[in-house]
Design an enzyme around this catalytic site. Structure first.
Site, PDB file in Angstrom:
ATOM      1  N   ASP A   1      -2.883   5.198  -2.665  1.00 28.20           N
ATOM      2  CA  ASP A   1      -2.141   4.049  -2.147  1.00 28.20           C
ATOM      3  C   ASP A   1      -1.645   3.274  -3.370  1.00 28.20           C
ATOM      4  O   ASP A   1      -2.387   3.126  -4.360  1.00 28.20           O
ATOM      5  CB  ASP A   1      -3.050   3.123  -1.332  1.00 28.20           C
ATOM      6  CG  ASP A   1      -3.323   3.628   0.078  1.00 28.20           C
ATOM      7  OD1 ASP A   1      -3.018   4.798   0.387  1.00 28.20           O
ATOM      8  OD2 ASP A   1      -3.869   2.830   0.878  1.00 28.20           O
TER       9      ASP A   1
ATOM     10  N   CYS B   1      -0.627  -7.885  -0.644  1.00 33.93           N
ATOM     11  CA  CYS B   1      -0.565  -6.743   0.286  1.00 33.93           C
ATOM     12  C   CYS B   1       0.673  -6.811   1.178  1.00 33.93           C
ATOM     13  O   CYS B   1       1.274  -5.789   1.496  1.00 33.93           O
ATOM     14  CB  CYS B   1      -1.781  -6.737   1.194  1.00 33.93           C
ATOM     15  SG  CYS B   1      -3.355  -6.607   0.350  1.00 33.93           S
TER      16      CYS B   1
ATOM     17  N   HIS C   1      -8.088  -0.471  -2.741  1.00 32.49           N
ATOM     18  CA  HIS C   1      -7.073  -1.324  -3.346  1.00 32.49           C
ATOM     19  C   HIS C   1      -7.690  -2.261  -4.396  1.00 32.49           C
ATOM     20  O   HIS C   1      -8.735  -2.868  -4.161  1.00 32.49           O
ATOM     21  CB  HIS C   1      -6.288  -2.124  -2.311  1.00 32.49           C
ATOM     22  CG  HIS C   1      -5.699  -1.222  -1.258  1.00 32.49           C
ATOM     23  ND1 HIS C   1      -5.432  -1.628   0.010  1.00 32.49           N
ATOM     24  CD2 HIS C   1      -5.343   0.099  -1.315  1.00 32.49           C
ATOM     25  CE1 HIS C   1      -4.932  -0.610   0.714  1.00 32.49           C
ATOM     26  NE2 HIS C   1      -4.877   0.449  -0.074  1.00 32.49           N
TER      27      HIS C   1
ATOM     28  N   ASP D   1       0.826  -1.206   0.000  1.00 34.98           N
ATOM     29  CA  ASP D   1       0.000   0.000   0.000  1.00 34.98           C
ATOM     30  C   ASP D   1       0.860   1.255   0.000  1.00 34.98           C
ATOM     31  O   ASP D   1       0.458   2.300  -0.501  1.00 34.98           O
ATOM     32  CB  ASP D   1      -0.874   0.057   1.264  1.00 34.98           C
ATOM     33  CG  ASP D   1      -1.707  -1.194   1.469  1.00 34.98           C
ATOM     34  OD1 ASP D   1      -1.780  -2.011   0.545  1.00 34.98           O
ATOM     35  OD2 ASP D   1      -2.275  -1.329   2.567  1.00 34.98           O
TER      36      ASP D   1
HETATM   37  O1  DAV Z   1     -11.658  -6.422   0.285  1.00 36.63           O
HETATM   38  O2  DAV Z   1     -11.122  -5.977  -1.700  1.00 36.63           O
HETATM   39  C1  DAV Z   1      -8.436  -6.250  -0.491  1.00 36.63           C
HETATM   40  C2  DAV Z   1      -7.108  -5.558  -0.570  1.00 36.63           C
HETATM   41  C3  DAV Z   1      -6.611  -4.928   0.649  1.00 36.63           C
HETATM   42  N1  DAV Z   1      -5.331  -4.332   0.451  1.00 36.63           N
HETATM   43  C4  DAV Z   1     -10.883  -5.975  -0.526  1.00 36.63           C
HETATM   44  C5  DAV Z   1      -9.563  -5.393  -0.080  1.00 36.63           C
END
Ligand code: DAV
Length: 392
Positions: free
Chosen positions: A226, A377, A275, A126
């Site tokens: 991010d 992540c 994200h 991120d």
């Molecule tokens: O629930 O789509 C996933 C990615 C988190 N960095 C989601 C978030």
């Protein structure tokens, strides 16, 4: 023919340097060096609208009740063990692994108009955007992530000394003006509603909202993004607007990267976006893993690619996921166009990857998932072999 089955439309210049300390153009070129996050000292973020908007609705209460307190120590310990297992797997596969330095995330800090405590160093994806020979510190929209790069600074200095380009986007101020104080969830589609194939126009005709499929908590006050709202496909970068990435941030990055890259903004159907890496995951040239709920229509730039709809997640209902949906099953880490790190108990994803011709490498990661991410992540690629190629 490359293993992904797709020919590039342009190749790297013959003079292309392959020994840069930081070099990464795709999500799938052979991985040589990676940073793996840590959960030491992880704390829940202080309560703020910006945390509420992307959070799963059933976790908002939990997040509010636990704001600015440490994550349960037994969960931290279990997630730390899984991260160590991931490190061992990566090293056994020939990847050099680096780790950040722990920080005290309960130490308060602030800027004019606000104070906060921190979050964690668990999700380097991120925080740092690695593109080409550049490593860029992101202007993150959460106040609890204002100093999120601190733990990585020793590594950033080392990479810079070795020749990498080290930059930071304009430091955001994160005043109240950045957050839409009138935000409510009422105008967002619920996750249930996003499971339709209706066109937005059909929805409008049916009395539902049309146009943007979510209402962002952040305004266009200043650029924020991010890195995890972007995926790299050579000279083409695919981006989404979200509750942390605004159009101003995407435009800043587009202009910063210049003519070597094209940034494509895609429209997906995610009621609480934060994200892109559980929505659109390119696994190899010509092979795109998609979230079947959020991507009813594949973005036009992927025309001709094999579309691999992710199997439904199998994370048990009582397993805490404080910050994300269960679609973390898609949050995979590719070591090259064949080897993919996948959650050990995710039998449907393991079977699907095999059926698509990949070699899944299982790793236990359920406890880590509770912190808000999975393998993509938890890592940030520092070096992948390969140069600035065009695939579209
Ligand atoms: O629930 O789509 C996933 C990615 C988190 N960095 C989601 C978030």
């Amino acid at each position: 023919m490359p293993p992904g089955g797709q020919e590039p439309t342009s190749r790297a210049p013959a003079s292309w340097r392959t020994d840069a300390p930081v070099s990464c153009y795709t999500e799938w070129d052979p991985l040589e060096e990676v940073i793996v996050g840590i959960v030491d000292g992880a704390v829940f973020p202080p309560w703020h609208l910006s945390v509420e908007a992307p959070a799963p609705p059933d976790q908002r209460r939990v997040l509010r009740d636990n704001a600015a307190t440490p994550f349960p120590p037994e969960r931290v310990a279990a997630a730390a063990r899984e991260l160590d297992t991931l490190v061992a797997i990566l090293e056994a596969e020939g990847v050099r692994v680096r780790r950040p330095e722990p920080r005290d995330h309960l130490r308060p800090y602030g800027a004019p108009g606000w104070t906060s405590t921190g979050l964690y160093d668990a999700m380097p994806r991120d925080v740092l955007f690695v593109i080409g020979d550049e490593i860029l510190e992101c202007p993150m929209a959460w106040r609890s992530r204002y100093y999120a790069t601190s733990s990585f600074r020793p590594l950033l200095k080392e990479y810079f000394r070795a020749g990498a380009r080290w930059t930071s986007a304009p430091r955001p101020e994160l005043p109240d003006d950045l957050y839409d104080q009138t935000w409510t969830d009422d105008e967002a589609w619920t996750d249930e509603e996003t499971r339709t194939d209706d066109e937005p126009a059909d929805r409008a005709a049916a009395g539902g909202p049309s146009g943007p499929r979510f209402r962002s908590i952040i305004t266009e006050f200043e650029p924020t993004f991010d890195a995890a709202d972007f995926v790299r496909c050579g000279r083409d970068i695919v981006a989404q607007r979200s509750n942390v990435t605004n159009a101003f941030g995407i435009e800043w990055l587009r202009r910063h990267l210049g003519e070597e890259f094209r940034v494509h903004v895609v429209d997906v159907e995610d009621a609480h976006p934060m994200h892109i890496d559980a929505t659109l995951v390119p696994l190899a040239p010509g092979k795109l893993l998609i979230n079947p709920e959020r991507v009813p229509r594949v973005p036009a730039i992927f025309k001709g690619w094999d579309i691999l709809p992710a199997p439904r997640p199998v994370i048990p209902a009582d397993h805490p996921l404080y910050l994300t949906s269960k679609w973390l099953n898609m949050n995979l880490l590719s070591l090259d166009t064949e080897r993919v790190i996948v959650e050990r108990d995710d039998a449907p994803m393991i079977a699907a990857l095999k059926s698509w011709g990949f070699t899944p490498i299982p790793c236990p990661f359920r406890n880590f998932n509770s912190f808000g991410g999975s393998f993509h992540c938890a890592t940030v690629d520092i070096r992948r072999r390969g140069g600035p190629v065009s695939w579209f």
